[in-house]
Design an enzyme around this catalytic site. Structure first.
Site, PDB file in Angstrom:
ATOM      1  CG  HIS A  57      -1.697  -1.198   1.435  1.00 39.92           C
ATOM      2  ND1 HIS A  57      -2.584  -1.653   0.503  1.00 39.92           N
ATOM      3  CD2 HIS A  57      -1.720  -2.101   2.457  1.00 39.92           C
ATOM      4  CE1 HIS A  57      -3.139  -2.785   0.946  1.00 39.92           C
ATOM      5  NE2 HIS A  57      -2.625  -3.077   2.124  1.00 39.92           N
ATOM      6  CG  HIS A 219      -5.967  -6.008   1.038  1.00 42.91           C
ATOM      7  ND1 HIS A 219      -6.874  -5.189   1.652  1.00 42.91           N
ATOM      8  CD2 HIS A 219      -4.846  -5.960   1.794  1.00 42.91           C
ATOM      9  CE1 HIS A 219      -6.327  -4.687   2.751  1.00 42.91           C
ATOM     10  NE2 HIS A 219      -5.109  -5.131   2.853  1.00 42.91           N
TER      11      HIS A 219
END
Ligand SMILES: Nc1ncnc2c1ncn2[C@@H]1O[C@H](COP(=O)(O)OP(=O)(O)O)[C@@H](O)[C@H]1O
Ligand SMILES: Nc1ncnc2c1ncn2[C@@H]1O[C@H](COP(=O)(O)OP(=O)(O)O)[C@@H](O)[C@H]1O
Ligand SMILES: [Mg+2]
Ligand SMILES: [Mg+2]
Ligand SMILES: [Mg+2]
Ligand SMILES: [Mg+2]
Lengths: 331, 206, 331, 206
Positions: A57, A219
């Site tokens: 991320h 994700h």
């Protein structure tokens, strides 16, 4: 799968090494861990803020370490929550005696791992509080399920909790400020292409040339529905509508806006979305006080973006404006 | 059926073998309704667990499980790490002072593991998680009658396959809501491997 | 081609609108142009710095507008140099009487369009100087050809020329500082995937799943050669080697490093490259004083990266450290 | 062959028509050895140039070319914008005070255009740029004998095709070095369209 990596098993360690070398004045790695902390941690007389989660991320979470934001970021494997032993190392390293505040995104794994670390820390006599971020309106809210995901709105929590702590806020006050962010922040995302975890070798889903995945998380999971790709304004409208319709009453309010790139979307496209968001909000009499456009909470090389609105009051505006000096976030 | 220290170690080893050879399959299952890391997570965790327990000396089954718990907890991460970690931790605590482990002891340990996992994950049976496998297995072991390797595999396998038709309300698959239907739960599959490995240990002991 | 756009013809205009809305305190759009200038331009008693070029390189160039960096950025169509009438508007708007300094990347189009604007400005009595950036070692240097391309090293020119101007440097001093950067900066890039100009509808080249294009520029052009993809360390080594072997003597020197993402490369991978670059330079006794990792000069959604080294002296280090407050560059 | 104001306008219109219908081809040529925007650039520029000259009134050919130059210069950008802009500007300056344009005038104008472009682009013949088309065309016009539509197209086409076998040393294709060989230069192709359009104008006037 094309990636600029060596061995998939070494990606997180090598990334953390590269970060530490890039920001030697700002961060240091706790040896033998996947934790980066502020160079000067623990900061005397300040509540410490710890965030983290799976890797992939970036710039979240280590990019937000710095004065006015995080004291530590704990990195898990790609898209995998870090383990409690790593989280506890972070907590121990940053606690100055004023307590430690955990920013947790609402994923079963993050919640469980961070809470286990919290239990261990409390057993050691460290005061710990936490907030669970769940800004993603793509997922129905229901107390019987896991609830909603935490996505880009997490960055606002970092900023506001971080500023509150920097301003001398107590652990309780930091928690209240963070909870106010969570209560007033809503996001939704869309993907134009999937992403691939290095170790997995292939993406979780495939999209045709004219398809997009709406209601995507961070994700690489499939989203809530698949649609034909549409002009930027229509996509932005769809996301914005869902965000506005949700439980926060944005009517005539002041808001901070984040248009967050998921990894492969050119900045030019994010600005095109930002243009639409601003014009639409202004039409509705909603006043934008702060705007953030860029890659703040990514999903590896996924193409797509999310829109986040945070309804702000005077205190939140001040905390947003307060100085911050993290590698990925400056004021 | 008594469990020896040696068997406990073999259990971990055999579980690891199954996990390694099904790593990609577990990842594929997770790609369908999760984030696609379950195979990676399990493989990383059980690889280390096997390395630990096969290179250490133990006096008790509880000792084997305690080390297994510690390794899983610190190597898996994600949702499955704390859950498998908790499972082995609870089993080790239940068996702590037992020099030998009877079938009743073991059934009690699994029951404890299940309770610990439910508490940790705030999950109940029927939410399309690994609990859906642990629950019927715990019941089966507790029942005590006709407990044998073949039956164990049967119970676990049926439970795993049952997750296919349910809608997830816990874990990452819950975000997919109705779209989670039609896919087997990855964590239930890795739990099935765990019990399949146990059955293999029992068979060898016969 | 999947893009978050409306009409391909509107991309640049809508992007500039979105930027102006995102940074209302920092920049303003000169009406009817594709020029963004500092909100407070012209800045009294300061040499003004103007940069620009085709769009598609965001955050370049408008992201570098701000105190300590640029006074104006001129945006052309995607990958197309802006026209002289736009450049002259920028020059006029930012000149405070101290003169205007143009940062031009070495592309025929940029050079010609900026020089025509310069001629027009000089005819109007404005003092104008310029530097032509050509840091890309992928292309052979020869006085009989176009010469080398300007790529990510341009950002160092923005920073150092901008800091020199902010410190009160004269037009001549700013030019000297910029020329020192150009003389001491070398870069090279690699692509793992191509990119697509919105109006063109398809990429300039295709790569197989195991191929990379070495010696890539920032306009989606083919590179200088195609190779099998390799581990991150090997790719980094190949680029670094070419950069080090070139005409700047980096031996035992101090350098600033930039690992620049071209658009779709996850930041994690850039950090993995940074790790290698640091370890290799330290092996060679080259001392890294500053590190920049991120997307500074992109090529739409191209996957890949470039490595830039700038040999620094005391003055350059000071200018690098000097305050800067542009949306995409903070010190 | 005299050029009238009307013919000058038609020349721009016909060039635009050719550019629009070959927009994608020009882009493809530029994708091979450049950055793939030449079709977009030319189409944007000549669309506006046509709009401008067909909606304005002119007294002289020079006036038509002046407006064309201004529009091309401010709408194309890239390398081709200043070059085509310069070409038309130089032609307009050469023809400025001429109420009617003879063939010799036009030949002189093209010669001036060529010189202006060479200076602006610092390019010579043989470097795989549009100069490679303008040069032989200027020579051909200057020569004065047998100047007709068919020959013009022939000269321009041959010159354009000749760029295929050369290595670029100017413009973006120069970065490719040897790899630029085997591809026709995009700017030479758009220049070919320009002269093809001129030939069409001449043919209509015959
Ligand atoms: N709240 C929960 N209770 C019990 N098991 C859960 C829960 N959440 C997830 N799981 C199990 O964990 C599995 C996913 O594990 P894994 O992929 O390793 O972690 P993550 O979901 O964090 O990526 C699911 O398939 C499910 O069986
Ligand atoms: N220095 C130069 N002199 C003459 N013509 C040039 C020069 N550089 C480029 N050109 C011409 O310009 C064409 C490319 O135009 P275009 O694609 O519109 O601009 P850019 O190269 O800036 O993208 C080339 O095919 C070539 O014919
Ligand atoms: Mg995970
Ligand atoms: Mg998973
Ligand atoms: Mg171009
Ligand atoms: Mg071009």
């Amino acid at each position: 799968m094309k990636k600029v990596i060596n061995n998939p098993d070494d990606v997180v360690r090598e990334m953390l090494e590269g970060m530490t070398l890039a920001y030697p004045e700002q961060v240091r790695n706790l040896e033998g861990t996947t934790v980066l902390v502020r160079k000067d941690a623990p900061v005397d007389n300040k509540v410490a803020i710890v965030s983290g989660g799976g890797s992939g991320h970036e710039p979240a979470h280590a990019g937000y370490i710095g004065p006015g934001m995080l004291d530590a970021a704990v990195a898990g494997e790609m898209f995998t929550s870090p383990t409690p032993d790593q989280v506890i190392e972070a907590i121990r390293a940053v606690d100055s005696g004023q307590g430690v505040f955990l920013v947790i995104k609402n994923y079963t794994g993050d919640v469980m791992n961070f809470e286990m670390a919290r239990e261990m820390a409390e057993a050691e006599g460290i005061s710990v509080e936490q907030v669970i971020v769940n800004d993603d309106v793509a997922v129905e809210d229901s107390s019987f399920t896991t609830g909603r995901r935490g996505i880009a709105g997490t960055v606002f929590v970092h900023k506001i909790a971080g500023a509150k702590a920097a301003a001398g806020g107590s652990l309780k006050e930091v928690k209240e400020a963070a909870e106010k962010v969570v209560a007033n922040t809503r996001s939704m995302g869309v993907a134009l292409s999937p992403c691939t975890i290095p170790g997995a070798g292939k993406p979780n889903f495939q999209l045709e040339d004219d398809e997009m995945e709406v209601g995507i998380g961070i994700h690489g999971e499939p989203g809530t529905k698949r649609e034909k790709i549409a002009p930027a304004d229509d996509i932005a409208e769809e996301l914005l509508q869902k965000v506005l319709e949700d439980s926060v009453d944005f009517d005539k309010s002041e808001v901070a806006v984040m248009v967050n790139g998921l990894g492969a979307t050119p900045e030019s496209e994010l600005f095109i979305v930002n243009r639409y968001v601003h014009s639409k909000l202004s039409e509705k009499g909603i006043n934008v006080t702060h705007t953030f456009v860029g890659e703040y909470m990514t999903s590896l090389e996924m193409a797509g973006f999310s829109i986040t609105l945070m309804k702000v009051d005077e205190e939140m505006k001040q905390l947003l404006d307060a100085e911050a000096a993290a590698p990925a976030f400056h004021r | 059926m008594v469990m020896t220290v040696e068997q406990a170690v073999t259990w971990v080893e055999k579980t690891n073998a199954l996990v390694q050879s099904n790593k990609e399959y577990l990842t594929e299952l997770d790609q369908a309704i999760g984030d696609g890391d379950h195979g990676l997570n399990m493989s990383r965790g059980f690889q280390e667990a096997e390395a630990k327990v096969s290179s250490s000396e133990y006096e008790t089954v509880g000792g084997v499980f305690k080390d297994t718990a510690t390794v899983l907890m610190s190597k898996i991460g994600g949702a499955s790490g704390p859950l498998y970690g908790t499972a082995f931790l609870k089993m080790s605590m239940f068996l702590r002072d037992k020099p030998s482990v009877t079938q009743a002891d073991f059934a009690g340990a699994v029951e404890e593991a299940l309770n610990g996992m439910k508490q940790r994950g705030k999950a109940e049976q029927g939410e399309k998680t690994m609990i859906d496998v642990w629950h019927p297995v715990a019941d089966f072991l507790k029942n005590g009658q006709n407990v044998n390797a073949g039956k164990l595999v049967e119970v676990a396998e049926k439970a795993m396959e049952g997750t296919k038709d349910t809608v997830a309300t816990k874990g990452r698959a819950a975000y997919l809501q109705e779209r989670s239907k039609g896919h087997i739960d990855p964590g239930s599959t890795s739990s099935f491997y765990l019990f399949q490995a146990l059955a293999d240990v029992w068979k060898e002991g016969e």
